[in-house]
Design a protein around this motif. Structure first.
Motif, mmCIF file in Angstrom:
data_model
loop_
_atom_site.group_PDB
_atom_site.id
_atom_site.type_symbol
_atom_site.label_atom_id
_atom_site.label_comp_id
_atom_site.label_asym_id
_atom_site.label_seq_id
_atom_site.Cartn_x
_atom_site.Cartn_y
_atom_site.Cartn_z
ATOM 1 N N TYR A 216 0.806 -1.220 0.000
ATOM 2 C CA TYR A 216 0.000 0.000 0.000
ATOM 3 C C TYR A 216 0.842 1.276 0.000
ATOM 4 N N CYS A 217 2.105 1.143 -0.400
ATOM 5 C CA CYS A 217 2.955 2.316 -0.565
ATOM 6 C C CYS A 217 3.339 2.430 -2.044
ATOM 7 N N PRO A 218 2.510 3.122 -2.849
ATOM 8 C CA PRO A 218 2.706 3.133 -4.299
ATOM 9 C C PRO A 218 4.102 3.567 -4.749
ATOM 10 N N SER A 219 4.717 4.490 -3.998
ATOM 11 C CA SER A 219 6.028 4.996 -4.459
ATOM 12 C C SER A 219 7.099 3.911 -4.436
ATOM 13 N N ARG A 220 6.935 2.897 -3.590
ATOM 14 C CA ARG A 220 7.942 1.817 -3.537
ATOM 15 C C ARG A 220 7.896 0.917 -4.773
ATOM 16 N N SER B 148 10.184 9.747 -6.831
ATOM 17 C CA SER B 148 8.948 9.616 -7.608
ATOM 18 C C SER B 148 7.862 10.537 -7.041
ATOM 19 N N LEU B 149 7.818 10.675 -5.719
ATOM 20 C CA LEU B 149 6.830 11.573 -5.104
ATOM 21 C C LEU B 149 7.160 13.037 -5.417
ATOM 22 N N ARG B 150 8.457 13.352 -5.365
ATOM 23 C CA ARG B 150 8.886 14.727 -5.688
ATOM 24 C C ARG B 150 8.557 15.071 -7.139
ATOM 25 N N THR B 151 8.841 14.133 -8.027
ATOM 26 C CA THR B 151 8.598 14.357 -9.457
ATOM 27 C C THR B 151 7.109 14.565 -9.736
ATOM 28 N N TYR B 152 6.292 13.733 -9.112
ATOM 29 C CA TYR B 152 4.838 13.823 -9.296
ATOM 30 C C TYR B 152 4.342 15.208 -8.876
ATOM 31 N N SER B 153 4.806 15.624 -7.710
ATOM 32 C CA SER B 153 4.378 16.910 -7.182
ATOM 33 C C SER B 153 4.888 18.061 -8.067
ATOM 34 N N HIS C 27 -8.093 14.597 -6.737
ATOM 35 C CA HIS C 27 -6.707 14.127 -6.630
ATOM 36 C C HIS C 27 -6.559 13.011 -5.603
ATOM 37 N N GLY C 28 -5.439 12.302 -5.710
ATOM 38 C CA GLY C 28 -5.150 11.209 -4.787
ATOM 39 C C GLY C 28 -4.255 11.652 -3.651
ATOM 40 N N GLY C 29 -3.694 10.673 -2.962
ATOM 41 C CA GLY C 29 -2.784 10.961 -1.857
ATOM 42 C C GLY C 29 -3.288 10.423 -0.531
ATOM 43 N N TYR C 30 -4.018 9.284 -0.598
ATOM 44 C CA TYR C 30 -4.518 8.625 0.615
ATOM 45 C C TYR C 30 -5.275 9.571 1.531
ATOM 46 N N TRP C 31 -5.977 10.515 0.980
ATOM 47 C CA TRP C 31 -6.829 11.452 1.740
ATOM 48 C C TRP C 31 -6.034 12.226 2.791
ATOM 49 N N GLN C 32 -4.717 12.278 2.612
ATOM 50 C CA GLN C 32 -3.907 13.017 3.588
ATOM 51 C C GLN C 32 -2.802 13.829 2.931
ATOM 52 N N SER C 33 -2.628 13.690 1.633
ATOM 53 C CA SER C 33 -1.691 14.584 0.942
ATOM 54 C C SER C 33 -2.273 14.930 -0.428
ATOM 55 N N GLY C 34 -1.577 15.813 -1.117
ATOM 56 C CA GLY C 34 -2.062 16.285 -2.414
ATOM 57 C C GLY C 34 -2.969 17.499 -2.219
ATOM 58 N N SER D 3 -11.639 6.203 -3.798
ATOM 59 C CA SER D 3 -10.380 5.921 -4.456
ATOM 60 C C SER D 3 -9.249 6.617 -3.731
ATOM 61 N N SER D 4 -8.142 5.932 -3.517
ATOM 62 C CA SER D 4 -7.016 6.599 -2.881
ATOM 63 C C SER D 4 -6.361 7.500 -3.887
ATOM 64 N N CYS D 5 -6.532 7.174 -5.130
ATOM 65 C CA CYS D 5 -5.851 7.960 -6.126
ATOM 66 C C CYS D 5 -6.837 8.928 -6.734
ATOM 67 N N SER D 6 -7.260 8.710 -7.915
ATOM 68 C CA SER D 6 -7.960 9.775 -8.597
ATOM 69 C C SER D 6 -9.291 9.310 -9.127
ATOM 70 N N SER E 258 0.513 2.247 7.871
ATOM 71 C CA SER E 258 0.861 3.543 8.470
ATOM 72 C C SER E 258 0.011 4.680 7.901
ATOM 73 N N GLN E 259 -0.676 4.439 6.774
ATOM 74 C CA GLN E 259 -1.583 5.473 6.243
ATOM 75 C C GLN E 259 -2.659 5.799 7.264
ATOM 76 N N ASN E 260 -2.951 4.834 8.131
ATOM 77 C CA ASN E 260 -4.048 5.031 9.073
ATOM 78 C C ASN E 260 -3.670 5.881 10.292
ATOM 79 N N ASP F 211 3.580 3.392 -14.010
ATOM 80 C CA ASP F 211 3.373 3.196 -12.578
ATOM 81 C C ASP F 211 2.246 4.107 -12.097
ATOM 82 N N HIS F 212 1.968 3.982 -10.820
ATOM 83 C CA HIS F 212 0.887 4.715 -10.147
ATOM 84 C C HIS F 212 0.899 6.218 -10.453
ATOM 85 N N PHE F 213 2.072 6.808 -10.453
ATOM 86 C CA PHE F 213 2.172 8.262 -10.601
ATOM 87 C C PHE F 213 2.198 8.683 -12.066
ATOM 88 N N GLU F 214 2.826 7.846 -12.895
ATOM 89 C CA GLU F 214 2.912 8.158 -14.325
ATOM 90 C C GLU F 214 1.538 8.233 -14.986
HETATM 91 N N1 LIG Z 1 2.631 7.367 0.909
HETATM 92 C C1 LIG Z 1 2.300 7.180 -0.465
HETATM 93 C C2 LIG Z 1 1.907 8.520 -1.033
HETATM 94 C C3 LIG Z 1 0.921 8.437 -2.138
HETATM 95 O O1 LIG Z 1 0.366 7.405 -2.435
HETATM 96 C C4 LIG Z 1 0.616 9.693 -2.865
HETATM 97 C C5 LIG Z 1 1.256 10.868 -2.501
HETATM 98 C C6 LIG Z 1 0.964 12.047 -3.171
HETATM 99 C C7 LIG Z 1 0.044 12.062 -4.191
HETATM 100 C C8 LIG Z 1 -0.584 10.880 -4.583
HETATM 101 C C9 LIG Z 1 -0.292 9.684 -3.911
HETATM 102 N N2 LIG Z 1 -0.888 8.483 -4.231
HETATM 103 C C10 LIG Z 1 -1.923 8.293 -5.045
HETATM 104 O O2 LIG Z 1 -2.372 9.088 -5.798
HETATM 105 C C11 LIG Z 1 3.516 6.633 -1.211
HETATM 106 O O3 LIG Z 1 4.640 6.857 -0.768
HETATM 107 O O4 LIG Z 1 3.352 6.019 -2.260
#
Ligand SMILES: N[C@@H](CC(=O)c1ccccc1NC=O)C(=O)O
Length: 270
Positions: A27-31, A41-46, A95-102, A144-147, A176-178, A253-256
């Motif tokens: 459940y950690c898409p960036s990995r 990958s998170l920096r690039t996405y942002s 937008h996504g980001g597990y309802w805690q970022s983005g 959806s955690s993402c989009s 840890s998302q929780n 991948d998830h971000f691409e």
């Molecule tokens: N903790 C997650 C973060 C994540 O999924 C995420 C972070 C910013 C914007 C979007 C995300 N994921 C799905 O859209 C990760 O590292 O993959």
């Protein structure tokens, strides 16, 4: 789902710790990004999102920070095509980001190619956890955690793109998302689209749903999308059913998947 039956007990045994680590990983898409390291990958996405948003605001007619609710974060940015019209096809992006970022300020990826084709784009912001916790748990955006994108297309028919989503929220409780979300098992079950969708009917009988996941998304993300697609009441089974399809997007991948929405010739943008 994986065996996480040891969770919550004081004596965590080895196998349970392993199961938890595996769940955390899944459940950690960036990995799961192959082309870059997780943090990069998170920096690039942002960064791509921030640049696309700056470009959209510099080049398109827009209405920014329009409130749609009482929450401080409940605002939309609307971007218009050059030609004005009384009725416009529009694309809504959550937008996504597990309802805690983005945020909406880094999510206007698709504004350039869509407005160029005469489609208005609405980027939706919402209160994220921990602040918007109760709202997130209760609202449709938990789908959806993402989009989540809603798009009444040029043909006037509405549709949804569900992009690398989480539809069964239960596993999230053990990750840890929780920490920020603070979902109880009961919250997770009550708000899981995979459990609610059986009773849901599209408002519009021509409504289409495209469930997409990236080739490089984790096996759990593949399972989430595939199983959700499977439980969407099929077209042939009942009246007013969803016209659904499922697609694994090749070589992304998830971000691409979302980053590529900046490109006009990308398959999903098209
Ligand atoms: N903790 C997650 C973060 C994540 O999924 C995420 C972070 C910013 C914007 C979007 C995300 N994921 C799905 O859209 C990760 O590292 O993959």
């Amino acid at each position: 789902m994986m065996d996480v039956s040891g969770v919550g007990f004081p004596n965590l045994m080895g196998p349970h710790v392993c199961a938890l680590q595996e769940l955390e990983n899944q459940y950690c898409p960036s990995r799961w990004v192959v082309r870059l390291g997780a943090e990069e990958s998170l920096r690039t996405y942002s960064q791509i999102g921030i640049e696309a948003t700056a470009r959209a605001q510099a080049t398109r007619k827009s209405l920014l920070h329009v409130p749609y609710g009482d929450g401080e974060g409940e605002k939309v940015d609307i971007y218009f095509p050059d030609e004005s019209a009384e009725a416009l096809p529009f694309f809504l992006f959550f937008h996504g980001g597990y309802w805690q970022s983005g945020s909406k300020d880094e999510s206007a990826f698709m504004v350039d190619p869509l407005t160029a084709q005469g489609v208005a784009v609405v980027i939706v912001a919402y209160d994220i956890a921990p602040k918007g916790n109760g709202v997130v748990a209760a609202g449709p955006r938990a789908s959806s955690s993402c989009s989540l994108c809603r798009h009444p297309g040029p043909d006037g028919r509405p549709g949804f793109f569900l992009v690398s989503g989480v539809f069964d929220l239960e596993p999230i409780v053990y990750t840890s998302q929780n920490v920020a979300l603070q979902l109880t098992l009961e919250d997770a079950q009550r708000n899981s689209p995979s459990l609610k969708v059986a009773q849901a009917q599209p408002v519009d009988p021509t409504c289409r749903v495209l469930v997409v996941v990236g080739q490089f998304d984790s096996p759990e993300f593949h399972r989430q999308s595939w199983e959700f697609y499977q439980v969407l009441p099929a077209q042939t089974l009942c009246q007013g059913a969803w016209k659904a399809s499922f697609e694994e997007l090749h070589d992304v991948d998830h971000f691409e998947i979302v980053e590529n929405l900046t490109q006009k010739d990308n398959v999903l943008t098209q």
